[in-house]
Motif scaffolding. Structure first.
Motif, mmCIF file in Angstrom:
data_model
loop_
_atom_site.group_PDB
_atom_site.id
_atom_site.type_symbol
_atom_site.label_atom_id
_atom_site.label_comp_id
_atom_site.label_asym_id
_atom_site.label_seq_id
_atom_site.Cartn_x
_atom_site.Cartn_y
_atom_site.Cartn_z
ATOM 1 N N GLY A 144 28.500 -1.816 5.656
ATOM 2 C CA GLY A 144 29.660 -1.236 6.313
ATOM 3 C C GLY A 144 29.754 0.260 6.164
ATOM 4 O O GLY A 144 30.432 0.922 6.946
ATOM 5 N N PRO A 160 25.836 2.374 8.607
ATOM 6 C CA PRO A 160 26.303 3.175 9.749
ATOM 7 C C PRO A 160 26.191 4.671 9.487
ATOM 8 O O PRO A 160 25.837 5.422 10.388
ATOM 9 C CB PRO A 160 27.755 2.751 9.939
ATOM 10 N N VAL A 220 41.803 -0.759 2.299
ATOM 11 C CA VAL A 220 42.876 0.239 2.311
ATOM 12 C C VAL A 220 42.302 1.597 2.663
ATOM 13 O O VAL A 220 42.846 2.337 3.507
ATOM 14 C CB VAL A 220 43.585 0.277 0.948
ATOM 15 N N ILE A 221 41.162 1.916 2.040
ATOM 16 C CA ILE A 221 40.525 3.201 2.328
ATOM 17 C C ILE A 221 40.140 3.286 3.801
ATOM 18 O O ILE A 221 40.352 4.304 4.468
ATOM 19 C CB ILE A 221 39.276 3.362 1.437
ATOM 20 N N ILE A 262 43.186 3.962 5.899
ATOM 21 C CA ILE A 262 43.651 5.350 5.811
ATOM 22 C C ILE A 262 42.683 6.269 6.557
ATOM 23 O O ILE A 262 43.096 7.140 7.340
ATOM 24 C CB ILE A 262 43.781 5.791 4.344
ATOM 25 N N ALA A 263 41.396 6.060 6.331
ATOM 26 C CA ALA A 263 40.418 6.943 6.961
ATOM 27 C C ALA A 263 40.480 6.818 8.475
ATOM 28 O O ALA A 263 40.429 7.814 9.200
ATOM 29 C CB ALA A 263 39.016 6.598 6.456
ATOM 30 N N PHE A 282 43.321 8.771 9.806
ATOM 31 C CA PHE A 282 43.056 10.209 9.836
ATOM 32 C C PHE A 282 42.071 10.584 10.937
ATOM 33 O O PHE A 282 42.345 11.432 11.777
ATOM 34 C CB PHE A 282 42.501 10.662 8.487
ATOM 35 N N PHE A 283 40.900 9.933 10.888
ATOM 36 C CA PHE A 283 39.845 10.334 11.826
ATOM 37 C C PHE A 283 40.299 10.161 13.269
ATOM 38 O O PHE A 283 39.862 10.895 14.147
ATOM 39 C CB PHE A 283 38.577 9.512 11.580
ATOM 40 N N ILE A 313 32.593 4.366 10.823
ATOM 41 C CA ILE A 313 32.287 3.861 9.475
ATOM 42 C C ILE A 313 33.416 2.983 8.916
ATOM 43 O O ILE A 313 33.151 1.864 8.474
ATOM 44 C CB ILE A 313 31.948 5.040 8.545
ATOM 45 N N PRO A 323 40.718 13.638 3.362
ATOM 46 C CA PRO A 323 40.997 13.691 4.795
ATOM 47 C C PRO A 323 41.769 14.932 5.219
ATOM 48 O O PRO A 323 41.553 15.438 6.323
ATOM 49 C CB PRO A 323 41.827 12.427 5.045
ATOM 50 N N TRP A 361 39.350 17.523 5.644
ATOM 51 C CA TRP A 361 38.610 17.251 6.873
ATOM 52 C C TRP A 361 39.386 17.744 8.095
ATOM 53 O O TRP A 361 38.840 18.388 8.984
ATOM 54 C CB TRP A 361 38.335 15.747 6.976
ATOM 55 N N LEU A 386 37.835 8.130 -0.114
ATOM 56 C CA LEU A 386 38.277 8.875 1.071
ATOM 57 C C LEU A 386 37.584 10.232 1.118
ATOM 58 O O LEU A 386 37.217 10.725 2.189
ATOM 59 C CB LEU A 386 39.796 9.049 1.060
ATOM 60 N N LEU A 415 34.146 9.754 2.564
ATOM 61 C CA LEU A 415 34.174 9.617 4.030
ATOM 62 C C LEU A 415 34.453 10.962 4.693
ATOM 63 O O LEU A 415 33.842 11.315 5.705
ATOM 64 C CB LEU A 415 35.233 8.592 4.438
#
Lengths: 331, 846, 128, 382
Positions: A84, A88, B301-302, B305-306, B309-310, B341, C21, C24, C103, C106
């Motif tokens: 996951g 990617p 959860v991450i 949240i991500a 945001f993204f 992702i 984030p 980001w 986070l 990412l």
């Protein structure tokens, strides 16, 4: 579940094969440099995504149906992070790089030193096409674009009213025509032939009926054609056509349409100087023949609802016949 | 079999006689036609989801009609004009009237249950928002029946939607429909943020919060930042349509791309706003069906949240073909890769959870829908990766490939989980389960129909068929593919129809469905009644029903917190946001007419304004405000009930002011909304400047007024703020009044209005006109945003003054004042920034 | 009965959790905003900024942003102190801490992908 | 006793039912017998009169609420046009102001009232609504072209003049005094018909201008155009409550004669209008010659110049108010039922209010004989 997971991709591939890739408006049958690059990219993406999907389906099937031992292999955060996150992150980076690389190849180095410049203006719901040759001569046409093969040609795209989008799938991706902006698209056609384009941004009303043809011609033919196109309109020869011309002038058609060399100098609607030589009428909505002209004049609002030409229900059959034969001989 | 009660529970049993009856009386649903006055989350939530589902059905019928039209080339079953209206209404309805409300409805319906709260913290606000949505939405949809429906596409790009090219009222109806969903979405966001962070049961720390609560929390936060962009855009479009301020007209320095930026800054997150709650629901159902805790709770959860945001970094994704520089496109292409992702993380978490079960995954209708969701959503996600590649998008943008892609994402990502939800959570709102036998038919029809309908569209698009065309020539070779799609859509439609039949046959709204039929582990499956749970449990695990033995029984017998109604009214427990420590007990309003009437008149106001009946509409607007005030009057109950005992030796206050108060939190959320609205404005100002710097003062427009003008306006603002601070100090002790308070508030409001007047007069004197060019429009738009807040504060200030005279405002009972003060200081801050921007920027660049 | 001001902890917790984030988002704003504005002016002929400078600006902001994220990954407790973040329950604290780190990872990927594009593309060309 | 009560209710219902049946049968018998006297010589019962009048008053009041705001009703051109129509359309029943009601007409029930009183009591919107829609059970007809609110306003404007005594001015206002003293005698140079004598009450002839600026000048129009227009009026495809009754009464020969007469009239001195400002005329000239291609407006002169098709009208010297009114009518969809009207409708809808005034002023400023050339030079484009 398992069965269908395999049936679908297979069916998908079958669909692609069965339906073939031919088509005058198909992105899968490219004859332009940009469309060819994108076509390659598309197939890379299709194959990649199909593979990822199949692998995911297999993993899901194992999780669903396999025995305890196999399933326990998948039952941890290891799978989540590996498949996951890491997978990617890595593959998408490569894909992105490839995509950006293809993007970077765009534009081309169109050689405009020979002076040919083409502008296309999106109008509701047709295309105004303007060529400027090396002598700075302005040659206006409509709903059909002719370009030489084998060299990149830059096309300026603007709009006269709302947002349109210029799209010839066989030649290149689309580019919007936005009021107040000029976008430039490079067309680099690799082989002569006819392709069809269509407005790709919803522009209200007859958006669905706003198409056009692009005719790619060898350099020499193109030059000859352009020289011909620059000439004034044919004068009518027989009596029917002459009556048609008189009717055209007296009924106010020239208020909106130009026929070079006559009193008709309107700039609102398409230039009709050589309308008889085009592949279609009404922005690729009708074939080009005298009967279609007559239908359009009498019944334009039905053929292409909401189009901006006033309805002309005032002509008798004879008048229509003479008008349309006059228009059809404007070759 | 009676278990021995544990001795360490907060309350002793048996509970006193009559306690349960009192709870039932307090929380009783109004009988007969007064049912419309109910504010209980279960009832209005059911209305909410029911109406949202009705919109799904109606927009689905439009889709079937459109598919019929497209079945063959050169078809004229539906004409151009109607078709253009239909796809506009289909898209608008599905996005705004079905998808967002549906997930919000699930939040209203399920969230309090999952948090074992009695209700959401602002029940009347929910009722108001829902009624406004029901009335406004139905009127909007009905325009399709009398040829008044908007026909500019659901994205409503100007200049097509400006008065010049869309002269009728049609486009105004779109703006109207959106107005309602904006209201209800913002109201819902307030409700959910405060609900998820403050009404959790004791012990449910952030790390133990159900995934659905996480996803709703992120959903609500995204609404706070995404919706303001579209609110501003719709305001500007309506102003340009009505008064000719040229925000979007290129000839006067506006730019149609401004709309696209604002619309997609909302529109792209919107997709995730719809998807995240649905993913949250899946994360709740998968563990139940796998009979094991979720694998990778923290990672999910991450991922949520991500994604939240993204998704804000993707909006230009919809503008790849507008001709902006390639590098700009590449930034957004990269962000689109990044957002893939988190989706991958979620998909594999679910697969891992399925694999982790000791026994194999239970295949019920709900799990079929979840597996269908996984299948479809994975394809949608992969085609999403494809369209994120800029050159590929050049070809497929605005074609049927994209139609296929987003239906895979939205139907797969939201509709299938929604149907899973219907089958899984039906007992939460009804007395019985839906049919598993019919359910399987529903699933297979929907699943096969969906794929038959939408999979071929990928190819149709690649072969050159653009979107939003009502007809196409047969000779282009699209006929077969379209016919397959049409057949598929009818199979899909049959599946939905079968579901409706199942609903009619088996769904009976009410309480007393089977208890925990799936043996799930989360709190919504505790035994409940009109008052929700008899007592509010102490939670020590993520799946309390699995890990805390005898929990259901203890809760039902009232052995946990707050088994009674100590204040004699509706109430629920407020805990601290991170660690969920009990803080106080909210007294909540009960059923009443005011939210309903306020909603009716709000709807009437907008509707009548749209059809240009200005006088009557203003009367309705005043009535709407009046009913809002009547409703607000009953809030802020004051500290008269003192401390109450909730059990376990904990005594809590029943009234709190200041930063712990739930209403303070609501006001903060509202200020975030106002703040992002203003940031959207700042963006628009700067954007139009980059587009047409030649219209900017001092060269292209009259120079801004002398610095004395903004200085005077700023001084007035600061004076007002000082007055408010002073008033806070002067609040009278309980039971007394002090004339200085109303006078100071009045003066502060006057300062605000004066400052607005100075600002407007200053610009007007220079000869600047809002209709002249984009610069003028932007300057006056800034004042309009200020004016909007000033108007609110005039009413709010008057309300506060009235409360003072009624003896309902003092040093203790001060929530009304606190909220007004917060909004006041915010307004001052925003307006000072605005003065600096409007007066400073032209001087800086000129 | 005005309760004590405890919005420090929750605001701090949110900022702490979302620091990656947020960086980001700041990065996207700082590369996209100036780049698109400068290019708009270049195309309109209002400025003569060297395209190379725009590329450098993008690269520079990217490097700074990545460094900032890595700093937060490396010293999360320092960041926690800055935001006055603390949670009473242990599970909560470690949950938020590890979430913050993931986070950050990412966000780092997102920043790197966006920044890297400038290595391939001319900053202002439409490339069509 | 619940059962007892129930039975009582039942009995009552039964009784009511029986009474209702008898009543219905009685009424049916009454109608069938023909005993009721419908003679207009017999007055209504007082209650019937009261009922009808109240109903009429209330209905007019309610419906006139939705009438849009009137144009300025003190415009002399509007009043004059209204008066001219009154003479032909209303005076037969309501009589000319100051004259007694015709004896035959006064035998109607209710008799057409003298209008000064009711008009004084009613608002302009109410008068408008009544004229436009007529009144049931009174013999008052509706306006024959419901699209032509503008004409109804003209009549309303004239009726508003009633409270002040118009009798003295009536012949001038309505154009009766333009008629030759004895009909039948040749009114104009050479030929002439009864029909023509009525035309000149409003329109121009060799010597006189139109009675109102809202009435078109006909001198110099081609016979093709005039014949087409008269045929369209007669058929109702070009709606007009004023012209339709007139055109319907003409036969083919009369129409041809009239068209020939006006086509022959040709040039005549410039109408002595008050001259609108030169800037407006210049703007109108540019629009008429070049069009406004940005908004899709073709140059007017493409169809309305000297080399136009015969069935297109000439516009030089035409009254500005008439042109403005017709363009507005096109914009509101009032002239879209004829083929020619449809062409112009498309164009008219693209004009702004200002462009309409400009171009009307331009054409009005031209001498009627102006032989306008079509625009030939291609306009400047990039």
């Amino acid at each position: 579940m398992m069965r269908c997971c395999f049936v679908w991709p297979a069916a998908a591939i079958l669909l692609f094969v069965v339906s073939g890739c031919a088509g005058v408006q198909s992105a899968l049958d490219p004859t332009g440099a940009e469309a060819e690059r994108i076509n390659t990219l598309s197939w890379v993406l299709i194959i990649f995504c199909t593979a990822v999907f199949i692998i995911t389906a297999i993993i899901a099937s194992v999780a669903l149906f396999a025995n305890e031992r196999w399933r326990q292999q998948l039952a941890g955060e290891r799978l989540v992070i590996g498949a996951g996150l890491i997978f990617p992150a890595v593959t998408l980076t490569f894909l992105l790089a490839y995509g950006i690389f293809v993007l970077g190849m765009g534009g081309g180095s169109a050689d405009t030193s020979d002076g040919l410049r083409i502008s296309v203006v999106g109008e509701r719901w047709w295309w105004r096409v303007i060529y400027r040759d090396e002598n700075g001569r302005r040659i206006e046409s409509a709903n059909e674009l002719r370009i030489p093969v084998g060299r990149p040609v830059k096309i300026d795209l603007t709009s006269a009213d709302v947002i349109h989008s210029f799209w010839v799938p066989k030649l290149a991706g689309k580019l919007d025509m936005i009021p107040g902006r000029t976008n430039t698209l490079t067309l680099d056609v690799t082989s002569p032939g006819v392709s069809r384009g269509q407005c790709a941004e919803y522009c209200g009303g007859a958006h669905a009926l706003m198409s056009f043809f692009v005719i790619a011609m060898p350099e020499k033919d193109f030059a000859a054609w352009l020289a011909d196109e620059a000439k004034d309109a044919h004068q009518p020869t027989d009596e029917l056509e002459t009556r048609g011309q008189a009717l055209f002038i007296a009924s106010g058609c020239g208020a909106c349409h130009t026929v070079r060399g006559t009193a008709a100098t309107g700039a609102i609607g398409p230039d009709l100087t050589h309308v008889g030589s085009r592949h279609s009428l009404a922005a690729a909505t009708l074939p080009n023949n005298a009967e279609a002209f007559a239908r359009w004049i009498r019944d334009g609002q039905h053929i292409k609802p909401e189009n901006l030409m006033p309805p002309y229900p005032i002509f008798s059959d004879e008048e229509l016949a003479s008008l349309s034969s006059y228009l059809a001989q404007l070759r | 079999m009676e278990n021995q009660p544990r001795s360490d529970l907060p309350n002793k049993t048996p509970r006193p006689k009559g306690e349960l009856e009192e709870l039932k009386r307090i929380w009783a649903t109004p009988r007969g036609w007064r049912i419309v006055t109910t504010v209980n989350n279960t009832e209005i939530g059911l209305l909410y989801i029911g109406v949202a589902f009705l919109f799904f059905l109606m927009a689905g019928v439009l889709a079937l009609l459109m598919r019929t039209q497209l079945a063959t080339g050169n078809n004229d079953f539906i004409g151009q004009e109607l078709y253009n209206q239909m796809f506009t209404v289909h898209g608008t309805t599905m996005m705004f009237l079905f998808a967002v409300p549906a997930v919000e409805a699930l939040g209203v319906l399920l969230l309090p249950q999952m948090l074992a709260a009695r209700d959401l913290p602002f029940p009347r606000l929910s009722a108001f928002a829902i009624w406004a949505y029901v009335i406004g939405g139905l009127v909007f949809f009905s325009t399709i029946l009398y040829d008044l429906a908007p026909d500019g596409g659901w994205f409503m790009y100007p200049p097509l939607t400006l008065k010049e090219y869309s002269p009728g009222d049609n486009a105004d109806f779109w703006l109207l429909g959106i107005g309602f969903i904006e209201i209800s979405a913002i109201a819902g966001a307030i409700e959910i943020v405060v609900g998820a962070l403050r009404t959790r049961p004791p012990g449910m720390t952030l790390a133990k919060m159900p995934i659905f609560a996480w996803s709703m929390l992120i959903f609500a936060s995204m609404i706070m930042f995404a919706f303001p962009a579209v609110i501003l855009a719709t305001m500007m479009l309506e102003i340009e349509r009505s008064f000719g301020w040229p925000f979007f007209t290129a000839a006067k320095g506006g730019d149609s791309l401004l709309w696209q930026h604002l619309f997609w800054f909302f529109g792209h997150p919107e997709v995730y706003i719809i998807f995240l709650p649905a993913a949250g629901l899946v994360s709740m159902m998968v563990p139940t069906m796998a009979r094991t805790p979720l694998v990778g709770y923290r990672l999910i959860v991450i991922a949520l949240i991500a994604t939240g945001f993204f998704s804000f970094g993707l909006w230009v994704h919809h503008m790849f073909t507008t001709g902006i520089p390639a590098l700009s496109l590449a930034f957004f292409s990269a962000a689109s890769m990044a957002v893939a992702i988190p989706s991958g993380i979620q998909v594999f978490s679910w697969i891992a959870t399925i694999a982790a079960g000791r026994k194999k995954f239970r295949i019920t209708t709900a799990s079929l829908f979840i597996l269908g969701f996984l299948f479809i959503f994975t394809i949608g996600g992969l085609t999403g990766v494809m369209v994120a590649m800029v050159p590929f998008d050049f070809q497929v943008h605005d074609t049927y490939f994209v139609v296929a892609h987003f239906h895979y994402v939205l139907v797969g990502g939201m509709v299938f989980p929604l149907f899973a939800t219907f089958y899984y959570w039906a007992p939460q709102a009804g007395r019985s389960m839906l049919s598993e036998r019919l359910g399987r038919w529903v699933f297979w029809l929907m699943f096969s129909g969906f794929n038959i309908a939408f999979f071929p569209m990928h190819l149709t698009g690649l072969r050159g068929m653009p979107r939003r065309v009502w007809t196409y020539p047969s000779e282009l070779g699209w006929d077969t593919l379209n016919l397959i799609s049409t057949i598929g859509s009818y199979i899909l439609g049959a599946g939905v129809l079968l579901f409706v039949i199942d609903l009619v046959l088996h769904f009976r709204p009410g309480r007393g469905g089977p208890e925990n039929p799936w043996q799930a582990g989360t709190l919504e499956w505790l035994p409940n009644d009109v008052y929700s749970n008899r007592s509010i449990p102490l939670v020590t695990s993520r799946e309390p029903l699995w890990d805390q033995p005898n929990l259901a029984d203890d809760v039902k017998e009232g052995r946990y917190y707050l088994p009674n109604a100590p204040t004699g009214g509706r109430e629920t427990l407020v805990t601290s946001p991170i660690d969920a420590k009990p803080q106080y007990v909210i007294q909540m309003p009960t059923s009443g007419w005011s939210p309903l009437l306020a909603a009716i008149f709000t709807a009437a106001f907008f509707l009548l304004l749209t059809v240009k009946l200005v006088t009557i509409s203003i009367v309705c607007g005043i009535l709407a405000i009046a009913f809002c005030l009547i409703w607000a009057w009953a809030l802020d109950p004051g500290p008269s009930k003192g401390l109450v005992d909730i059990g376990g030796g904990i005594s809590l206050p029943t009234y709190v002011s200041g930063p712990s108060s739930h209403s303070w939190w609501a006001m903060i959320v509202l200020m975030f909304v106002a703040g992002s609205l203003y940031l959207s404005y700042v963006f628009s100002y700067l954007f139009l400047w980059t587009v047409s710097p030649d219209t900017w003062a001092p060269s292209g427009s009259p120079a801004p007024p002398d610095l004395g003008w903004p200085a005077a306006a700023a001084l007035l603002l600061l004076a007002g703020s000082a007055l408010i601070v002073l008033t806070e100090r002067m609040l009278p002790p309980a039971g007394t009044k002090r004339m200085a308070v109303p006078i100071a508030i009045f003066l502060a409001v006057a300062c605000l209005v004066g400052s607005l007047g100075v600002e407007l007069a200053g610009h007007w004197r220079t000869g600047l006109s809002p209709t002249a060019n984009a610069y003028g429009a932007m300057v006056y738009m800034g004042a309009a945003l200020f004016g909007q807040l000033a108007f609110t504060l005039v009413i709010f200030g008057g309300f506060t003054i009235a409360r003072h005279f009624a003896g309902k405002l003092d040093r203790e009972r001060r929530v009304t004042f606190d909220n007004m003060a917060l909004l006041y200081h915010y307004t001052v801050g925003q307006s000072l920034f605005g003065l600096a921007l409007v007066h400073g920027f032209p001087r800086l660049v000129g | 009965m005005k309760a004590g001001n405890d919005n420090g902890p929750i605001a701090g917790a949110i900022l702490f959790l979302l620091i990656g984030p947020i960086i980001w988002a700041a990065h996207l704003l700082l590369v996209y905003g100036p780049q698109s504005a400068l290019c708009a002016f270049r195309i309109a002929g209002r400025t003569q900024v060297d395209p190379w400078l725009i590329s450098m600006l993008v690269a520079g902001v990217t490097v700074i942003a990545m460094a900032a994220v890595m700093l937060t990954l490396w010293r999360p407790r320092r960041v926690a102190r800055i935001f006055r973040f603390d949670a009473a329950a242990n599970d909560n604290r470690s949950f938020i801490l590890s979430s913050m780190r993931w986070l950050g990872v990412l966000a780092l990927i997102g920043i790197a992908l966006a920044g890297a594009t400038t290595l391939i593309l001319d900053p202002c060309a439409q490339l069509r | 006793m619940i059962p007892g009560t129930f039975a009582a209710w039942k009995r009552l219902a039964l009784a009511t039912g029986i009474i209702a049946v008898f009543l219905a049968a009685g009424i049916a018998a009454f109608i069938w017998s023909g005993v009721y006297n419908v003679a207009a010589t017999r007055e209504h019962f007082a209650i019937t009169t009261w009922l009808l009048e109240t109903l009429r008053r209330q209905s007019v009041e309610t419906y006139s609420y939705f009438v849009e705001s009137p144009p300025p009703l003190d415009d002399p051109d509007l009043i004059s046009l209204g008066a001219a129509h009154y003479e032909g359309g209303c005076a037969p029943c309501h009589s000319r102001p100051g004259e007694p009601i015709d004896a035959i007409v006064s035998g109607m029930l209710p008799p057409p009232p003298p209008l000064a009183d009711p008009v004084a009591r009613q608002s302009s919107k109410e008068v408008f609504w009544t004229v436009k829609h007529g009144l049931k059970y009174t013999g008052m007809p509706a306006w024959s072209s419901q699209e032509r609110g503008d004409e109804v306003w003209a009549l309303t404007a004239f009726l508003r003049q009633f409270p002040r005594d118009v009798a003295g001015d009536y012949f001038r206002l309505s154009g009766v005094d333009r008629l030759p003293p004895e009909t039948g005698e040749s009114p104009t140079h050479g030929g002439g018909t009864v029909a023509l004598t009525q035309c000149i009450r409003c329109h121009d002839d060799a010597d006189r201008e139109t009675i109102s600026n809202l009435v078109p000048r006909l001198a110099g129009q081609s016979p093709d155009y005039l014949l087409r227009t008269l045929a369209e009026y007669a058929a109702g495809t070009r709606p007009s409550g004023i012209m339709q009754p007139v055109a319907e009464s003409l036969d083919q020969d009369e129409m041809r004669e009239l068209a020939a007469y006006y086509a022959r009239l040709g040039a005549k001195p410039q109408p002595n209008n008050d001259r609108p400002d030169a800037k407006r005329i210049e703007r109108g000239r540019i629009l008429a010659t070049n069009g406004d291609s940005e908004n899709g407006v073709p140059p007017c002169l493409a169809c309305h110049s000297a080399s136009r098709a015969a069935a297109f009208p000439a516009l030089a010297g035409q009254n500005a108010d008439y042109l403005t009114g017709q363009l507005r009518l096109w914009q509101s969809g009032g002239r879209d039922t004829t083929g020619y009207g449809q062409i112009m409708e498309t164009v008219a809808r693209r004009l702004t209010d200002e462009q309409i005034s400009d171009v009307a002023a331009y054409f009005a400023s031209l001498p009627p004989s102006a032989a306008l050339d079509r625009p030939t030079s291609p306009e400047a484009r990039q």
